[in-house]
Design a protein around this motif. Structure first.
Motif, PDB file in Angstrom:
ATOM      1  N   ARG A  88       0.837  -1.198   0.000  1.00  0.00           N
ATOM      2  CA  ARG A  88       0.000   0.000   0.000  1.00  0.00           C
ATOM      3  C   ARG A  88       0.878   1.257   0.000  1.00  0.00           C
ATOM      4  N   VAL A  89       0.414   2.251  -0.733  1.00  0.00           N
ATOM      5  CA  VAL A  89       0.981   3.595  -0.612  1.00  0.00           C
ATOM      6  C   VAL A  89      -0.033   4.424   0.152  1.00  0.00           C
ATOM      7  N   GLU A  90       0.424   5.087   1.195  1.00  0.00           N
ATOM      8  CA  GLU A  90      -0.466   5.876   2.038  1.00  0.00           C
ATOM      9  C   GLU A  90       0.032   7.315   2.128  1.00  0.00           C
ATOM     10  N   ALA A  91      -0.896   8.230   2.260  1.00  0.00           N
ATOM     11  CA  ALA A  91      -0.577   9.655   2.393  1.00  0.00           C
ATOM     12  C   ALA A  91      -1.262  10.201   3.631  1.00  0.00           C
ATOM     13  N   ALA A  92      -0.633  11.198   4.260  1.00  0.00           N
ATOM     14  CA  ALA A  92      -1.215  11.845   5.435  1.00  0.00           C
ATOM     15  C   ALA A  92      -0.860  13.320   5.420  1.00  0.00           C
ATOM     16  N   ILE A  93      -1.822  14.153   5.766  1.00  0.00           N
ATOM     17  CA  ILE A  93      -1.556  15.586   5.931  1.00  0.00           C
ATOM     18  C   ILE A  93      -0.728  15.774   7.192  1.00  0.00           C
ATOM     19  N   GLN A 104      -4.043   7.651   4.866  1.00  0.00           N
ATOM     20  CA  GLN A 104      -5.083   7.213   3.939  1.00  0.00           C
ATOM     21  C   GLN A 104      -4.431   6.475   2.772  1.00  0.00           C
ATOM     22  N   VAL A 105      -5.038   5.358   2.353  1.00  0.00           N
ATOM     23  CA  VAL A 105      -4.507   4.587   1.230  1.00  0.00           C
ATOM     24  C   VAL A 105      -4.785   5.330  -0.076  1.00  0.00           C
ATOM     25  N   VAL A 106      -3.728   5.575  -0.860  1.00  0.00           N
ATOM     26  CA  VAL A 106      -3.893   6.241  -2.150  1.00  0.00           C
ATOM     27  C   VAL A 106      -3.572   5.301  -3.316  1.00  0.00           C
ATOM     28  N   ASP A 107      -2.931   4.158  -3.035  1.00  0.00           N
ATOM     29  CA  ASP A 107      -2.655   3.165  -4.064  1.00  0.00           C
ATOM     30  C   ASP A 107      -2.372   1.831  -3.384  1.00  0.00           C
ATOM     31  N   SER A 108      -2.668   0.732  -4.070  1.00  0.00           N
ATOM     32  CA  SER A 108      -2.396  -0.589  -3.489  1.00  0.00           C
ATOM     33  C   SER A 108      -2.124  -1.592  -4.593  1.00  0.00           C
ATOM     34  N   VAL A 109      -1.314  -2.581  -4.281  1.00  0.00           N
ATOM     35  CA  VAL A 109      -1.022  -3.683  -5.193  1.00  0.00           C
ATOM     36  C   VAL A 109      -1.140  -4.984  -4.408  1.00  0.00           C
ATOM     37  N   GLY A 110      -1.362  -6.075  -5.127  1.00  0.00           N
ATOM     38  CA  GLY A 110      -1.330  -7.394  -4.499  1.00  0.00           C
ATOM     39  C   GLY A 110      -2.677  -7.966  -4.172  1.00  0.00           C
ATOM     40  N   LEU A 111      -3.203  -7.615  -3.029  1.00  0.00           N
ATOM     41  CA  LEU A 111      -4.374  -8.289  -2.481  1.00  0.00           C
ATOM     42  C   LEU A 111      -5.587  -8.215  -3.393  1.00  0.00           C
ATOM     43  N   ASP A 112      -5.775  -7.099  -4.057  1.00  0.00           N
ATOM     44  CA  ASP A 112      -6.962  -6.931  -4.886  1.00  0.00           C
ATOM     45  C   ASP A 112      -6.786  -7.430  -6.316  1.00  0.00           C
ATOM     46  N   GLU A 134       6.100  -2.415 -12.875  1.00  0.00           N
ATOM     47  CA  GLU A 134       4.882  -1.790 -13.400  1.00  0.00           C
ATOM     48  C   GLU A 134       4.869  -0.327 -12.992  1.00  0.00           C
ATOM     49  N   LEU A 135       4.595   0.561 -13.936  1.00  0.00           N
ATOM     50  CA  LEU A 135       4.482   1.983 -13.625  1.00  0.00           C
ATOM     51  C   LEU A 135       3.153   2.240 -12.938  1.00  0.00           C
ATOM     52  N   ARG A 136       3.211   2.799 -11.726  1.00  0.00           N
ATOM     53  CA  ARG A 136       2.016   3.163 -10.974  1.00  0.00           C
ATOM     54  C   ARG A 136       1.887   4.683 -10.958  1.00  0.00           C
ATOM     55  N   SER A 137       0.657   5.173 -11.066  1.00  0.00           N
ATOM     56  CA  SER A 137       0.392   6.604 -11.095  1.00  0.00           C
ATOM     57  C   SER A 137      -0.742   6.934 -10.136  1.00  0.00           C
ATOM     58  N   VAL A 138      -0.518   7.926  -9.277  1.00  0.00           N
ATOM     59  CA  VAL A 138      -1.487   8.284  -8.237  1.00  0.00           C
ATOM     60  C   VAL A 138      -1.748   9.790  -8.284  1.00  0.00           C
ATOM     61  N   ASP A 139      -3.009  10.173  -8.383  1.00  0.00           N
ATOM     62  CA  ASP A 139      -3.393  11.583  -8.392  1.00  0.00           C
ATOM     63  C   ASP A 139      -3.432  12.103  -6.950  1.00  0.00           C
ATOM     64  N   LEU A 140      -2.577  13.071  -6.653  1.00  0.00           N
ATOM     65  CA  LEU A 140      -2.512  13.660  -5.305  1.00  0.00           C
ATOM     66  C   LEU A 140      -3.134  15.048  -5.250  1.00  0.00           C
ATOM     67  N   THR A 141      -3.871  15.435  -6.291  1.00  0.00           N
ATOM     68  CA  THR A 141      -4.420  16.792  -6.360  1.00  0.00           C
ATOM     69  C   THR A 141      -5.342  17.101  -5.191  1.00  0.00           C
ATOM     70  N   ARG A 142      -5.938  16.080  -4.600  1.00  0.00           N
ATOM     71  CA  ARG A 142      -6.836  16.300  -3.452  1.00  0.00           C
ATOM     72  C   ARG A 142      -6.103  16.966  -2.283  1.00  0.00           C
ATOM     73  N   TYR A 143      -4.773  16.872  -2.263  1.00  0.00           N
ATOM     74  CA  TYR A 143      -3.983  17.463  -1.172  1.00  0.00           C
ATOM     75  C   TYR A 143      -3.382  18.818  -1.572  1.00  0.00           C
ATOM     76  N   ARG A 149       2.951  13.723   3.942  1.00  0.00           N
ATOM     77  CA  ARG A 149       3.997  12.698   3.927  1.00  0.00           C
ATOM     78  C   ARG A 149       3.450  11.480   3.184  1.00  0.00           C
ATOM     79  N   LEU A 150       4.344  10.724   2.598  1.00  0.00           N
ATOM     80  CA  LEU A 150       3.989   9.493   1.903  1.00  0.00           C
ATOM     81  C   LEU A 150       4.710   8.319   2.546  1.00  0.00           C
ATOM     82  N   ARG A 151       4.090   7.148   2.492  1.00  0.00           N
ATOM     83  CA  ARG A 151       4.782   5.954   2.980  1.00  0.00           C
ATOM     84  C   ARG A 151       4.351   4.733   2.179  1.00  0.00           C
TER      85      ARG A 151
END
Length: 205
Positions: A88-93, A104-112, A134-143, A149-151
């Motif tokens: 999972r890629v997660e973001a937090a204010i 908050q989870v902004v991207d995930s691989v594997g389980l789904d 695999e190239l992953r792309s995540v829209d962060l415009t909501r922030y 921070r990202l993790r």
């Protein structure tokens, strides 16, 4: 910033060219290395254990996103584990107050998408040392306008398949970009291609 894994069977996040033994060795999208976490064969009994635990890589320092622009996180991911495992890629204010962060989870691989990320033992001779990024792309415009921070969280579920090892998660070429978009033309109804002239050649997505 690397947090110690919550299960000793998991190798913490590290450079993929470290001296730690890895099932798939030093894999990368861009030379000479990527980031890696996973479970070495001697710490894994297929179909038996481990059944839980996580390993977390957190961005050092806050990232302030601009307003009025679309901001995108891109990274390359090579994830090959058991069916119940996830990345999972997660973001937090982060306002810098020191208060606990609400991740908050902004991207995930594997389980789904289980079948795409499981490498059976019989497939290993051909696929084990071959990168499959695999190239992953995540829209962060909501922030927009906020500091975040990202993790990256490698999360083990129940061991399921008796013929699958946890080969871990390789992450490379992490990038955050921001920009604005202007219309340069429209395609006629039913046409699926669009020729662009007068622009520098490059990669667009």
């Amino acid at each position: 910033n690397v947090e110690p894994p919550t299960n000793d069977a998991i190798d913490p996040w590290q450079r993929s060219d470290s001296e730690t033994q890895k099932n798939r060795g030093n894999l990368f999208h861009s030379e000479p290395r990527s980031f890696y976490t996973g479970v070495f064969r001697t710490n894994h009994q297929p179909g038996v254990e481990p059944n839980e635990g996580n390993s977390i890589l957190t961005q050092t320092g806050r990232l302030t996103l601009p307003t009025g622009k679309r901001t995108t996180l891109t990274y390359f991911s090579d994830f090959a584990n058991d069916a119940n495992d996830a990345g999972r890629v997660e973001a937090a204010i982060d306002e810098g107050t020191g208060d606990p962060l609400d991740w908050q989870v902004v991207d995930s691989v594997g389980l789904d998408a289980k079948d795409e990320y499981v490498m059976a033992i019989q497939e290993e001779p051909l696929e084990l040392l071959v990168p499959n990024f695999e190239l992953r792309s995540v829209d962060l415009t909501r922030y927009a306008g906020r500091s975040i921070r990202l993790r990256w969280v490698y999360d083990l579920g129940d061991a399921q398949f008796i013929n699958v090892f946890r080969h871990g998660w390789y992450v490379d070429d992490i990038m955050v970009t921001a920009g604005t978009y202007d219309e340069i033309g429209q395609t006629p109804l039913g046409q699926r291609s669009f020729a662009v002239t007068g622009r520098t050649a490059g990669t667009h997505g």
